[in-house]
Design an enzyme around this catalytic site. Structure first.
Site, PDB file in Angstrom:
ATOM      1  N   ARG A  65      -8.910  -0.618   4.234  1.00 43.75           N
ATOM      2  CA  ARG A  65      -8.219   0.272   3.956  1.00 43.75           C
ATOM      3  C   ARG A  65      -6.903  -0.080   3.534  1.00 43.75           C
ATOM      4  O   ARG A  65      -5.450  -0.013   2.569  1.00 43.75           O
ATOM      5  CB  ARG A  65      -7.734   1.645   4.875  1.00 43.75           C
ATOM      6  CG  ARG A  65      -8.675   2.090   5.153  1.00 43.75           C
ATOM      7  CD  ARG A  65      -8.499   3.567   6.124  1.00 43.75           C
ATOM      8  NE  ARG A  65      -6.732   3.957   5.850  1.00 43.75           N
ATOM      9  CZ  ARG A  65      -6.027   4.551   5.965  1.00 43.75           C
ATOM     10  NH1 ARG A  65      -6.542   5.643   7.720  1.00 43.75           N
ATOM     11  NH2 ARG A  65      -5.145   5.241   5.648  1.00 43.75           N
ATOM     12  N   ARG A 121      -4.669   9.973   4.721  1.00 41.43           N
ATOM     13  CA  ARG A 121      -3.974  11.046   4.649  1.00 41.43           C
ATOM     14  C   ARG A 121      -2.914  11.320   3.627  1.00 41.43           C
ATOM     15  O   ARG A 121      -1.868  12.377   2.894  1.00 41.43           O
ATOM     16  CB  ARG A 121      -3.155  10.648   5.767  1.00 41.43           C
ATOM     17  CG  ARG A 121      -1.329  11.845   6.794  1.00 41.43           C
ATOM     18  CD  ARG A 121      -0.966  11.179   7.423  1.00 41.43           C
ATOM     19  NE  ARG A 121       0.693  11.620   7.439  1.00 41.43           N
ATOM     20  CZ  ARG A 121       0.300  12.798   7.608  1.00 41.43           C
ATOM     21  NH1 ARG A 121      -0.432  13.440   7.701  1.00 41.43           N
ATOM     22  NH2 ARG A 121       1.918  13.186   7.987  1.00 41.43           N
ATOM     23  N   LYS A 153       0.799  -1.093   0.401  1.00 38.40           N
ATOM     24  CA  LYS A 153      -0.312   0.452   0.085  1.00 38.40           C
ATOM     25  C   LYS A 153       0.408   1.648   0.000  1.00 38.40           C
ATOM     26  O   LYS A 153       0.590   2.217  -0.776  1.00 38.40           O
ATOM     27  CB  LYS A 153      -1.313   0.093   1.180  1.00 38.40           C
ATOM     28  CG  LYS A 153      -1.746   0.765   1.801  1.00 38.40           C
ATOM     29  CD  LYS A 153      -2.529   1.141   2.412  1.00 38.40           C
ATOM     30  CE  LYS A 153      -1.726   1.765   4.054  1.00 38.40           C
ATOM     31  NZ  LYS A 153      -1.656   3.558   4.241  1.00 38.40           N
ATOM     32  N   ASN A 154       2.095   1.187   0.873  1.00 35.87           N
ATOM     33  CA  ASN A 154       3.018   1.908   0.865  1.00 35.87           C
ATOM     34  C   ASN A 154       3.632   3.357  -0.148  1.00 35.87           C
ATOM     35  O   ASN A 154       4.149   3.601  -0.332  1.00 35.87           O
ATOM     36  CB  ASN A 154       3.965   2.407   2.266  1.00 35.87           C
ATOM     37  CG  ASN A 154       2.548   2.989   3.475  1.00 35.87           C
ATOM     38  OD1 ASN A 154       1.458   3.175   3.477  1.00 35.87           O
ATOM     39  ND2 ASN A 154       3.053   2.512   4.884  1.00 35.87           N
ATOM     40  N   ARG A 187       0.059  14.087  13.580  1.00 32.65           N
ATOM     41  CA  ARG A 187       0.348  13.733  11.808  1.00 32.65           C
ATOM     42  C   ARG A 187       0.277  15.444  11.112  1.00 32.65           C
ATOM     43  O   ARG A 187      -0.308  15.182  10.305  1.00 32.65           O
ATOM     44  CB  ARG A 187      -0.015  13.130  11.353  1.00 32.65           C
ATOM     45  CG  ARG A 187       0.007  11.332  11.844  1.00 32.65           C
ATOM     46  CD  ARG A 187      -0.414  10.295  11.736  1.00 32.65           C
ATOM     47  NE  ARG A 187       0.008   9.525  10.677  1.00 32.65           N
ATOM     48  CZ  ARG A 187      -0.079   8.996   9.674  1.00 32.65           C
ATOM     49  NH1 ARG A 187      -1.112   8.514   9.504  1.00 32.65           N
ATOM     50  NH2 ARG A 187       0.531   8.163   8.728  1.00 32.65           N
ATOM     51  N   ASP A 220       4.736   0.881  12.004  1.00 34.18           N
ATOM     52  CA  ASP A 220       3.155  -0.206  11.726  1.00 34.18           C
ATOM     53  C   ASP A 220       3.261  -1.382  11.660  1.00 34.18           C
ATOM     54  O   ASP A 220       2.381  -1.923  11.386  1.00 34.18           O
ATOM     55  CB  ASP A 220       2.774  -0.157  10.026  1.00 34.18           C
ATOM     56  CG  ASP A 220       2.682   1.229   9.360  1.00 34.18           C
ATOM     57  OD1 ASP A 220       2.433   2.080  10.230  1.00 34.18           O
ATOM     58  OD2 ASP A 220       3.037   1.657   8.488  1.00 34.18           O
ATOM     59  N   CYS A 276      -5.576   7.997  10.118  1.00 34.12           N
ATOM     60  CA  CYS A 276      -5.339   7.259  10.947  1.00 34.12           C
ATOM     61  C   CYS A 276      -5.441   8.811  11.590  1.00 34.12           C
ATOM     62  O   CYS A 276      -4.807   9.320  11.965  1.00 34.12           O
ATOM     63  CB  CYS A 276      -3.990   6.073  11.059  1.00 34.12           C
ATOM     64  SG  CYS A 276      -3.733   5.069  10.146  1.00 34.12           S
TER      65      CYS A 276
HETATM   66  C1  UD1 Z   1       4.389   6.946   6.772  1.00 39.91           C
HETATM   67  C2  UD1 Z   1       3.403   5.345   5.977  1.00 39.91           C
HETATM   68  C3  UD1 Z   1       2.773   4.769   7.519  1.00 39.91           C
HETATM   69  C4  UD1 Z   1       4.101   5.072   8.715  1.00 39.91           C
HETATM   70  C5  UD1 Z   1       4.219   6.284   8.890  1.00 39.91           C
HETATM   71  C6  UD1 Z   1       5.863   5.904   9.532  1.00 39.91           C
HETATM   72  C7  UD1 Z   1       2.747   6.295   3.822  1.00 39.91           C
HETATM   73  C8  UD1 Z   1       1.377   6.049   2.515  1.00 39.91           C
HETATM   74  N1  UD1 Z   1       1.904   5.676   5.218  1.00 39.91           N
HETATM   75  O1  UD1 Z   1       3.580   7.873   7.366  1.00 39.91           O
HETATM   76  O2  UD1 Z   1       2.144   3.377   7.537  1.00 39.91           O
HETATM   77  O3  UD1 Z   1       3.480   4.684   9.701  1.00 39.91           O
HETATM   78  O4  UD1 Z   1       4.968   6.689   6.914  1.00 39.91           O
HETATM   79  O5  UD1 Z   1       6.653   5.225   9.273  1.00 39.91           O
HETATM   80  O6  UD1 Z   1       3.754   5.235   3.378  1.00 39.91           O
HETATM   81  N2  UD1 Z   1       5.487  15.162  10.686  1.00 39.91           N
HETATM   82  C9  UD1 Z   1       5.647  16.079  11.243  1.00 39.91           C
HETATM   83  N3  UD1 Z   1       5.536  16.758  10.139  1.00 39.91           N
HETATM   84  C10 UD1 Z   1       5.296  16.673   8.763  1.00 39.91           C
HETATM   85  C11 UD1 Z   1       5.589  15.071   8.419  1.00 39.91           C
HETATM   86  C12 UD1 Z   1       5.570  14.129   9.787  1.00 39.91           C
HETATM   87  O7  UD1 Z   1       5.549  16.298  12.555  1.00 39.91           O
HETATM   88  O8  UD1 Z   1       5.244  17.154   8.078  1.00 39.91           O
HETATM   89  C13 UD1 Z   1       5.264  14.453  11.895  1.00 39.91           C
HETATM   90  C14 UD1 Z   1       4.352  13.109  12.271  1.00 39.91           C
HETATM   91  O9  UD1 Z   1       3.804  13.023  12.527  1.00 39.91           O
HETATM   92  C15 UD1 Z   1       5.398  11.601  12.968  1.00 39.91           C
HETATM   93  C16 UD1 Z   1       6.289  11.416  12.090  1.00 39.91           C
HETATM   94  O10 UD1 Z   1       6.622  12.852  12.087  1.00 39.91           O
HETATM   95  O11 UD1 Z   1       4.966  11.916  14.469  1.00 39.91           O
HETATM   96  C17 UD1 Z   1       6.473  10.943  10.403  1.00 39.91           C
HETATM   97  O12 UD1 Z   1       6.027  10.776   9.929  1.00 39.91           O
HETATM   98  P1  UD1 Z   1       5.964  10.464   8.821  1.00 39.91           P
HETATM   99  O13 UD1 Z   1       6.957   9.238   8.490  1.00 39.91           O
HETATM  100  O14 UD1 Z   1       5.488  11.681   7.555  1.00 39.91           O
HETATM  101  O15 UD1 Z   1       4.648   9.062   8.356  1.00 39.91           O
HETATM  102  P2  UD1 Z   1       3.889   9.613   6.856  1.00 39.91           P
HETATM  103  O16 UD1 Z   1       4.826   9.869   5.901  1.00 39.91           O
HETATM  104  O17 UD1 Z   1       2.564  10.210   7.381  1.00 39.91           O
END
Ligand code: UD1
Length: 417
Positions: A397, A93, A22-23, A122, A305, A117
């Protein structure tokens, strides 16, 4: 709303084939927006998030030439709409992944702030900072991110935190920017490297993806691509844990063992036998589980995850384990549900202390997010009596055919409408 009913006590045996990740497929669907023409995507998992992303790129002007089974063909010749509306983005997201491609392709984007989620705040501030560094002008208004960019320009940029989709978003925009971009503190997940590999096949010039420094030489256009989605390491890990928790013997096919090293290590430490092949992993229970401690981290660390699923395994270990979550601030929502099934878990800050119990008992439980819902199904596989998991739309999902795959391995599991 659908529910899943699991009758515990059946050992899992046999083989299970893992679907595409999925990711990996969600960023690939977003990346089609960088191209003009027919893109072929094979081995896409049949999960709800893929339907949502296909609807989103269609909304932006792409034509869906074919969408059947795991094969998607998207013609992006006439992408012309920069608006990603709330009703599509709010349910997932990862929809924010269209922001970078839209800015690069159309010079403007209006993307609703995402939902997804409920595992923490996030925000997408790091995506925005990276795109601003490339020269985009961005403002937030009425729940939307408005961005414009006459021409994106290469830049040296360091992410304040490691962000997976943030790295992908900025990397995709930089692929069509003018000049060289260097992204430091980049996410190193296999899905980031996979996206870079597919973009490179289309004519992009990206080096270093899969490490913490990615160097991108911007090009003026990208050709459409034909790709096969890499296997889902989180789905694979979930079935590995299913084998371990039921004391079964399962061969997990179509996976990349090298993408799951911390999980394989922790399974071995817990006393489970794990044999790795080139594209498969066999997991065999040994009748007893030892407690292990672990901390979630960005790749190549232990994946957040898989935290909920591994915690379920630890609820039945002989002794105490400590599980620390460092990636998301609110990712222990499954704990309350596991406790309703008899687990002994306490939380202090971002650490859960799990004292192994003799058995779990079936109960009505509620899925709170995608991976938490998988952990409740795992608990149900070994609990005494029936477990009824509600809100299973979370499972849909991200897990293709979960009941079917588990049934084929010998689980007694069914869905009721
Ligand atoms: C992706 C994965 C998700 C996984 C996560 C962490 C996809 C589609 N989803 O989510 O399954 O759980 O990586 O491995 O690939 N953060 C900020 N600001 C930002 C972005 C992130 O503060 O602009 C923080 C988030 O709140 C979180 C951390 O950074 O605490 C990591 O998040 P991130 O790696 O961005 O997760 P996703 O890319 O949303």
């Amino acid at each position: 709303m659908d529910k899943i009913i699991v009758e515990g006590g059946h050992k899992l045996n046999g083989r299970v084939r893992i679907s595409g990740a999925k990711n990996a497929v969600l960023p690939i669907l977003a990346a089609t927006l960088l191209t003009q023409g027919k893109n072929e995507i094979r081995e896409a998992p049949k999960v709800r998030d893929v339907n949502t992303m296909v609807r989103l790129v269609k909304e932006l002007g792409a034509e869906v030439d074919h969408f059947e089974g795991d094969h998607v063909v998207l013609d992006t010749t006439s992408v012309n709409n920069p608006v990603a509306p709330y009703d599509l983005v709010s349910t997932m997201r990862a929809s924010c992944l269209v922001l970078g491609p839209l800015l690069a392709r159309l010079g403007e984007a209006k993307v609703s702030l995402p939902g997804g989620c409920a595992i923490g705040a996030r925000p997408i501030d790091l995506h925005i900072k990276g795109l601003e560094a490339l020269g985009a002008k961005i403002r937030l208004e009425e729940g939307y991110v408005y961005g414009t960019a006459k021409k994106l320009k290469g830049v040296h940029h360091t992410f304040d935190l490691v962000t997976v989709t943030g790295t992908m978003n900025v990397m995709m925009a930089a692929a069509l920017a003018e000049g060289e971009t260097v992204l430091c503190n980049a996410a190193q997940e296999p899905e980031v490297k996979y996206l870079a590999d597919v973009l490179n096949q289309s004519g992009a010039k990206i080096k270093g993806a899969g490490t913490d420094t990615i160097v991108i030489q911007g090009v003026t256009s990208l050709k459409p691509f034909d790709c096969r989605i890499l296997p889902d390491r989180i789905e694979a890990a979930t079935y590995m844990i299913a084998a371990a928790i039921t004391d079964g013997d399962v061969e997990v096919l179509n996976c990349v063992p090298g993408h799951m090293e911390p999980i394989i290590d922790k399974l071995r430490q817990s006393g489970v036998t794990v044999e790795t092949g080139e594209n498969s992993v066999r997991v065999k229970g040994n009748g007893k589980l030892s407690p292990v401690d672990f901390t979630t981290e960005p790749y190549p660390g232990f994946a957040t995850d898989v935290q909920a699923q591994f915690m379920t395994l630890m609820t039945l270990a002989k002794g105490q384990s400590k599980i620390t979550e460092t990636v998301f601030e609110n990712r222990f929502m499954h704990v309350a549900e596991l406790k309703r099934m008899g687990a002994d878990i306490s939380i202090e800050g971002n650490t859960a202390t799990v004292n192994g119990v003799d058995h779990l008992s079936g109960a009505p439980v509620m899925a709170t997010d995608l991976r938490a819902s998988a952990c409740l199904v795992l608990a149900g596989l070994v609990a005494e009596r029936d477990t009824v998991v509600s809100r299973v739309y979370h499972i849909d999902r991200g897990y293709q055919d979960m009941e079917k795959k588990l049934s084929q391995l010998g689980a007694a599991i069914r869905r009721v409408k």
